[in-house]
Design a protein around this motif. Structure first.
Motif, PDB file in Angstrom:
ATOM      1  N   LEU A 256       0.860  -1.183   0.000  1.00  0.00           N
ATOM      2  CA  LEU A 256       0.000   0.000   0.000  1.00  0.00           C
ATOM      3  C   LEU A 256       0.894   1.229   0.000  1.00  0.00           C
ATOM      4  O   LEU A 256       1.644   1.458   0.942  1.00  0.00           O
TER       5      LEU A 256
ATOM      6  N   ALA B 225       0.137   4.380   0.286  1.00  0.00           N
ATOM      7  CA  ALA B 225      -0.190   5.327   1.352  1.00  0.00           C
ATOM      8  C   ALA B 225       0.431   4.871   2.672  1.00  0.00           C
ATOM      9  O   ALA B 225       0.918   5.689   3.449  1.00  0.00           O
TER      10      ALA B 225
ATOM     11  N   GLU C  45      -3.615  11.472   1.975  1.00  0.00           N
ATOM     12  CA  GLU C  45      -4.182  10.501   2.904  1.00  0.00           C
ATOM     13  C   GLU C  45      -3.273  10.319   4.121  1.00  0.00           C
ATOM     14  O   GLU C  45      -3.738  10.273   5.259  1.00  0.00           O
ATOM     15  N   SER C  46      -1.972  10.239   3.876  1.00  0.00           N
ATOM     16  CA  SER C  46      -1.021  10.040   4.975  1.00  0.00           C
ATOM     17  C   SER C  46      -0.997  11.237   5.907  1.00  0.00           C
ATOM     18  O   SER C  46      -0.946  11.087   7.128  1.00  0.00           O
TER      19      SER C  46
ATOM     20  N   SER D 223      -2.396  11.912  -3.938  1.00  0.00           N
ATOM     21  CA  SER D 223      -3.427  11.153  -3.220  1.00  0.00           C
ATOM     22  C   SER D 223      -2.916  10.413  -1.988  1.00  0.00           C
ATOM     23  O   SER D 223      -3.432  10.625  -0.888  1.00  0.00           O
ATOM     24  N   PRO D 224      -1.924   9.546  -2.141  1.00  0.00           N
ATOM     25  CA  PRO D 224      -1.461   8.842  -0.941  1.00  0.00           C
ATOM     26  C   PRO D 224      -0.824   9.772   0.070  1.00  0.00           C
ATOM     27  O   PRO D 224      -0.912   9.525   1.276  1.00  0.00           O
TER      28      PRO D 224
END
Lengths: 219, 219
Positions: free
Chosen positions: A9, A11, A51-52, A47-48
DNA sequence: ACGGGCGGTATTACATGCAATACCCCGGTG
DNA sequence: CACCGGGGTATTGCATGTAATACCGCCCGT
């Protein structure tokens, strides 16, 4: 943990990278966490990273400032004391429940961790490694307690406090005292002495609080 | 709060909508939280929905299942007991610190809330409203304590527990007992009796735990 | 010289595209 | 009748486009 799954993953790996950099000092308290900048630096899309960063905020390692993105958490002395006050209550509770529920294997694992920490006293200081082992030890006690909400709450608090207490591991005296106090907790858990474990764990955190204040003043 | 800022943040309003639906029962424990489905139903894009669902996960109101999206948290009886055990320790701590720091205004506000709750006893039951007032009351004590990490930790725990205790407000006896216990806490805080406040708050949560178990058995 | 307004710039927040992947149902087979 | 495999489907996870918006330094007027 939310998912853990070691699957690749993106993220998740970004998150771990950011956490590592925060604890290593590459991203010191107050540092800005710009999503586009981090995305470029880590060579992933936004995006990741976004999110992080939001995860860091939820976990309490960063704060969101209304129109200027996020920044690494910056605690003043009072806030650190507040965090440790909560930990005092919760780590006590964790040790208490751990003493009630610990299996033989649990006890063995706990004692082994303490001995590993004791062995490290013979070696030169490595603050980052020592801090990690300390986290692992506390985490183990919480796992043994079998109370997951408790462990979750403590994980967050730990992360915050460790931003400000990890530096203390550089000092010899603190390392020795920590081992002694950890051994007291582990012994009480091993003996099934719930109340003793609670008191030992609470006292340990309270002592950290005192040491931290002294350490900060002498700086 | 994390952000709050009254700006019309779509993700924020989606989040609140989801929380409301969870507490109202429209999204019962175990219900799937499919991002595309929710986006279509709420008529927004997937981005704010995805963000909100992840926030629910971080706040402990939903769980992420590796390859099947997220679902509303589903606790068994043991887990609820664990949550309440943690709350017993932390709400006690919050009341204790609140008693030490409360200003005259804080005390007045607290007592007024309790009286409002007492007045509601004269009116017909509205479980949702009563549950909300209860949350507000507990939240107020935590705010007065001035310990933000403590308040944050408790907010998460509250959210989880309330999924399973909110139904109890339908019963008259529970409502009356709650008011009595709340008044004890508020009085101790008003009197500056830190230890009394701690004991009253811990006892209150412990009593909730007992009542919940009995209520669950009678179903 | 100094205060106030203004454009450039970077950021957030949201929308949408897209590939990979795991699940589920259904039909075929032993 | 039970069991197994394959295609359809829906989902996640990541990438990228885009508008609105707030901040910062600069320039101009006084």
């Amino acid at each position: 943990m939310t998912t853990a799954e070691s699957g690749s993953l993106l993220a998740e790996s970004v998150y771990r990278t950011l956490v590592d950099q925060i604890f290593e000092g590459a991203l010191p308290p107050g540092a800005p966490l710009s999503v586009p900048a981090l995305a470029a630096r880590l060579d992933v899309s936004r995006s990741p990273v976004r999110e992080s960063v939001q995860r860091l905020i939820h976990e309490g390692l960063a704060v969101h400032v209304p129109h200027a993105g996020a920044r690494v958490l910056q605690l003043d002395e009072d806030a650190v004391r507040d965090v440790l006050a909560v930990r005092e209550a919760l780590d006590g509770l964790a040790a208490q429940e751990a003493a009630r529920r610990a299996s033989a294997d649990d006890v063995a694992g706990l004692l082994e961790l303490v001995e590993r920490q004791a062995d490290l006293l013979e070696e030169p200081t490595d603050p980052l490694r020592d801090a990690r082992l300390d986290v692992e030890l506390h985490t183990r006690v919480r796992e043994v307690s079998g109370n997951r909400p408790l462990a979750d709450a403590l994980r967050r608090l730990d992360a915050q406090a460790h931003l400000y207490t990890s530096g203390m591991w550089a000092e010899e005296s603190n390392r020795r005292i920590a081992v002694v106090e950890h051994r007291r907790i582990a012994d009480a858990v091993a003996a099934g002495d719930a109340d003793g474990a609670r008191r030992a764990a609470s006292a340990h955190v309270a002592a950290i609080s005192v040491r931290m204040r002294r350490w900060r003043m002498s700086h």
